[in-house]
Design a protein around this motif. Structure first.
Motif, PDB file in Angstrom:
ATOM      1  N   LYS A 175     -14.682   2.245  -8.132  1.00  7.54           N
ATOM      2  CA  LYS A 175     -15.084   1.005  -7.736  1.00  7.54           C
ATOM      3  C   LYS A 175     -15.215  -0.038  -9.217  1.00  7.54           C
ATOM      4  O   LYS A 175     -14.908  -1.002  -9.347  1.00  7.54           O
ATOM      5  CB  LYS A 175     -16.147   0.493  -6.793  1.00  7.54           C
ATOM      6  N   LEU A 227      -9.233   3.167  -2.899  1.00  6.52           N
ATOM      7  CA  LEU A 227     -10.727   3.862  -2.871  1.00  6.52           C
ATOM      8  C   LEU A 227     -10.222   5.441  -2.265  1.00  6.52           C
ATOM      9  O   LEU A 227     -10.627   6.253  -2.705  1.00  6.52           O
ATOM     10  CB  LEU A 227     -11.717   3.373  -1.698  1.00  6.52           C
ATOM     11  N   LYS A 228      -9.066   5.266  -1.244  1.00 11.16           N
ATOM     12  CA  LYS A 228      -8.795   6.561  -0.465  1.00 11.16           C
ATOM     13  C   LYS A 228      -7.908   7.282  -1.455  1.00 11.16           C
ATOM     14  O   LYS A 228      -8.388   8.647  -1.604  1.00 11.16           O
ATOM     15  CB  LYS A 228      -7.804   6.277   0.559  1.00 11.16           C
ATOM     16  N   LYS A 259      -7.986  -6.596   1.249  1.00 16.45           N
ATOM     17  CA  LYS A 259      -8.591  -5.837   2.105  1.00 16.45           C
ATOM     18  C   LYS A 259      -7.730  -4.362   2.260  1.00 16.45           C
ATOM     19  O   LYS A 259      -8.187  -3.420   2.181  1.00 16.45           O
ATOM     20  CB  LYS A 259      -8.638  -6.297   3.719  1.00 16.45           C
ATOM     21  N   PHE A 260      -6.551  -4.457   2.393  1.00 19.76           N
ATOM     22  CA  PHE A 260      -5.724  -3.118   2.582  1.00 19.76           C
ATOM     23  C   PHE A 260      -5.448  -2.411   1.012  1.00 19.76           C
ATOM     24  O   PHE A 260      -5.562  -1.091   1.158  1.00 19.76           O
ATOM     25  CB  PHE A 260      -4.448  -3.444   3.138  1.00 19.76           C
ATOM     26  N   TYR A 294     -14.708  -4.357  -8.734  1.00 24.95           N
ATOM     27  CA  TYR A 294     -14.810  -4.170  -7.275  1.00 24.95           C
ATOM     28  C   TYR A 294     -16.210  -4.040  -7.022  1.00 24.95           C
ATOM     29  O   TYR A 294     -17.005  -4.659  -5.958  1.00 24.95           O
ATOM     30  CB  TYR A 294     -13.903  -3.070  -6.615  1.00 24.95           C
ATOM     31  N   THR A 348       0.816  -1.163  -0.024  1.00 22.80           N
ATOM     32  CA  THR A 348      -0.138   0.068   0.132  1.00 22.80           C
ATOM     33  C   THR A 348       0.911   1.187  -0.210  1.00 22.80           C
ATOM     34  O   THR A 348       0.355   2.490  -0.483  1.00 22.80           O
ATOM     35  CB  THR A 348      -0.980  -0.162   1.260  1.00 22.80           C
ATOM     36  N   ASP A 350      -8.853  -0.793   0.349  1.00 25.66           N
ATOM     37  CA  ASP A 350      -9.016   0.457   0.983  1.00 25.66           C
ATOM     38  C   ASP A 350      -8.240   1.685   0.742  1.00 25.66           C
ATOM     39  O   ASP A 350      -8.690   2.652   0.434  1.00 25.66           O
ATOM     40  CB  ASP A 350      -8.866   0.163   2.504  1.00 25.66           C
ATOM     41  N   LYS A 351      -7.195   1.265   0.258  1.00 23.21           N
ATOM     42  CA  LYS A 351      -5.961   2.252  -0.157  1.00 23.21           C
ATOM     43  C   LYS A 351      -6.553   2.901  -1.428  1.00 23.21           C
ATOM     44  O   LYS A 351      -6.584   4.001  -1.698  1.00 23.21           O
ATOM     45  CB  LYS A 351      -4.725   1.713  -0.360  1.00 23.21           C
TER      46      LYS A 351
END
Lengths: 275, 337
Positions: A228, A222-223, A215-216, A265, A190, A219-220
């Motif tokens: 998606k 999207l941030k 998971k990580f 996603y 990440t 999230d990254k």
């Protein structure tokens, strides 16, 4: 479409690390050998007669004709026996199966590839596809994270990519043992994503790795602002047939084997049981 | 569509004739209240008033266990050539015909399953009307009538069968003994209408499936799944007797003396603990409530989103068979409340 495989020969076995090897297969039938074509992200069902069958994603590039390379971890019954096989052993192969990465959609835009551990196996096929027709893509970024220096797969190939100027490739390992001579980056994959800056518009992201990695990384991403719908992930499920019949890989109303294994996603979060 | 009538007493003659021209499969009584499909062995063994066989007709297209191919260390892969005669299954009720329709869709999605279709394409159906018992849910599932899939359908009236001739194969069967069939009379048509009305009023069990897909999705995290999963034995009986459960497992066995490996497929059940287990030990659906819920969601929503039809045919086999007494109507009611 059939549950009956075709005979193939293991022609080459390349040791990668204690858990992984790269296996090269050719079909016995010459016509089949010539006709076999696939998309990056597709998989085959590999049979070891008397042991069973397992779905394995194709690691070679679609432009490499005449053989199929599979990068396999020694993990279960079929893959355990596969690692014991000598060159010239007989196996069965059927496929290719699955939708593969939507390369037609990806072409013309930028592409970010994010791999974790063995997730490099299907993504190597995509990377080879891109390298073969580099001019059709805009910016290309590759981030590859491995647990430690020992478990970096295809290290030599990664070195070549790191040196290329037309691809922004980065490699990092989670941790380094004390006596290691690792010169590269240390940290989570990440963290690489902060450094591989790509325009958010017109960039497809292909992600593959173990569950915790997803998971990580998701999230990254999207941030960072990726949509998606532009993030492609590859789902793993138990598969007995690869043909959308046996039921084992069903998630909600989708068969991972024929509707996937590549899902955006957005599509994935709309399936029950995923997140 | 063509309709004919046949005097009920002549059914033995008709089936004897069909049996001479095709391999005829019929329902037979097995135990006190159990029935099973068997090759025809004379009309005296045929059950004409029964509700459900223990195992649904899926067994004829997807056998409980079948060999896919043989291979040895040096030989080519040999696929067993199935040279079965053309079969006619007699006595299929509307729910089971709907079940076959669903299997046909499932075994065609993404490409035809050659093993399923090589049997299915060589099978014809003679449907038979029935009257509901306390387990029948076909009215709720809209499977109490069928207008497709069959070749002939026999509606039982007082003295005659009203015969619906759906296909050319059905017509071929009629022409084996044309003297048994004639145009329906006005009186017979009136009787047929009365019988339909009468049958409609006999359904005591109703399952409200209005917006069921939405409800199941909204109640995905409901305690109901947890509660039922304590009662469920996860034996898989409901799956084995379900006319539309199609899951299978693929595995090898090798004869140590001959070194011949056989690849098999056999029925599997999503209720089993290792159904979604993958190499490396991760289980995508290991917990009991997850497995219990999955079957309901796939029956009612999953398949419907692919093919526009829920896969429950309302045949009642699962409710009748469940050793823990779990009943789909009760589960759906719990979700609805």
């Amino acid at each position: 479409m059939s549950l009956v495989p075709e005979l193939a020969i293991l022609v080459e076995k390349r040791y990668l690390d204690a858990q992984h090897s790269l296996f090269r297969f050719v079909f016995n039938d010459e016509d089949r050998r010539k006709a076999f074509s696939f998309k990056p992200g597709q998989f085959v069902m590999l049979s070891i007669f008397g042991v069973g069958e397992a779905p394995i994603s194709i690691t070679s590039g679609p432009d490499e004709k005449g053989f199929i390379d599979l990068c396999v971890r020694k993990a279960g019954r079929v893959t355990g026996v596969l690692h014991e096989l000598e060159e010239n052993a007989r196996v069965g192969i059927r496929g290719p199966y699955g939708n593969g990465y939507p390369v037609e959609t990806m072409e013309g835009g930028n592409l970010l590839i994010v791999a974790g551990g063995l997730g490099i196996a299907p993504l190597r096929s995509l990377i080879r596809y891109v390298l073969f027709r580099r001019e059709r893509f805009g910016e290309v970024g590759i981030g590859y994270g491995a647990r430690d220096p020992e478990s970096v797969l295809f290290y030599g190939e990664m070195q070549n990519l790191l040196e290329r100027t037309d691809i922004n490739c980065m490699l990092s390992v989670d941790s380094v043992p004390e006596n290691s001579r690792w010169q590269g980056q240390v940290g989570r994959v990440t963290q690489l994503l902060d450094k591989i800056t790509m325009p958010l518009e017109g960039t497809s992201v292909a992600v593959c790795g173990p569950p915790v990695f997803y998971k990580f990384v998701l999230d990254k991403l999207l941030k960072l602002g990726y949509s998606k719908g532009s993030i492609y992930m590859s789902l793993e499920r138990r598969m007995e047939c690869g043909l959308g019949k046996c039921g084992h890989c069903v998630v909600g109303h989708k068969y991972t084997c024929i509707d996937g294994p590549i899902f955006t996603y957005w599509d994935a979060i709309n399936l029950p049981e995923i997140f | 569509m063509i309709y004919r009538t046949m005097i009920k007493k002549t059914l033995p003659r008709f089936l004897d004739t069909v049996n001479k021209n095709y391999r005829l499969i019929v329902p037979e009584q097995k135990g006190k209240e159990t029935y099973t499909f068997k090759p025809y062995s004379g009309f005296s063994n045929v059950a004409t008033e029964f509700l459900r066989t223990i195992i649904p007709p899926k067994q004829f297209f997807l056998p409980p266990k079948e060999d896919l191919f043989h291979v040895s260390g040096t030989s080519d892969i040999e696929v067993g050539a199935e040279e079965e005669p053309f079969s006619i299954i007699f006595g299929l009720h509307s729910c089971d015909l709907h079940g076959i329709d669903i299997l046909d869709k499932a075994f065609s999605y993404g490409g035809k399953d050659t093993f399923y279709w090589r049997r299915r394409e060589k099978t014809g159906f003679i449907g038979l009307s029935c009257l509901p018992d306390k387990y029948c849910l076909c009215k709720s599932m809209h499977t109490d009538f069928i207008v497709d899939i069959y070749d002939l359908f026999l509606y039982t009236l007082d003295e005659v069968y009203m015969v619906s001739v759906r296909t050319a194969l059905g017509d071929d069967m009629l022409r084996l003994c044309p003297e048994l069939f004639r145009e329906p009379t006005g009186k017979e048509i009136a009787e047929y209408k009365d019988r339909i009305e009468e049958r409609e009023s006999m359904f005591t069990r109703i399952m409200d499936i209005t917006n069921l897909a939405d409800l199941l999705t909204l109640e995905y995290k409901s305690d109901v799944w947890e509660q039922y999963s304590h009662r469920c034995l996860f034996c898989g009986s409901c799956v084995m007797v379900c006319p539309t459960c199609q899951c299978f497992d693929v595995y090898d066995s090798t004869d140590l003396l001959t070194d011949i490996t056989v690849r098999w497929r056999r029925w599997d059940a999503c209720m089993r603990k290792d159904y979604a287990l993958v190499t490396g030990g991760h289980n995508f659906r290991g917990a009991r409530p997850e497995r219990f819920r999955f079957r309901y969601l796939h029956k009612e929503i999953g398949f419907a989103e692919m093919h526009g039809k829920a896969t429950c045919t309302g045949c009642g086999r699962c409710s009748e068979t469940c050793p823990a007494g779990i009943d789909m109507v009760e589960v759906v009611r719990s979700i609805r409340e």
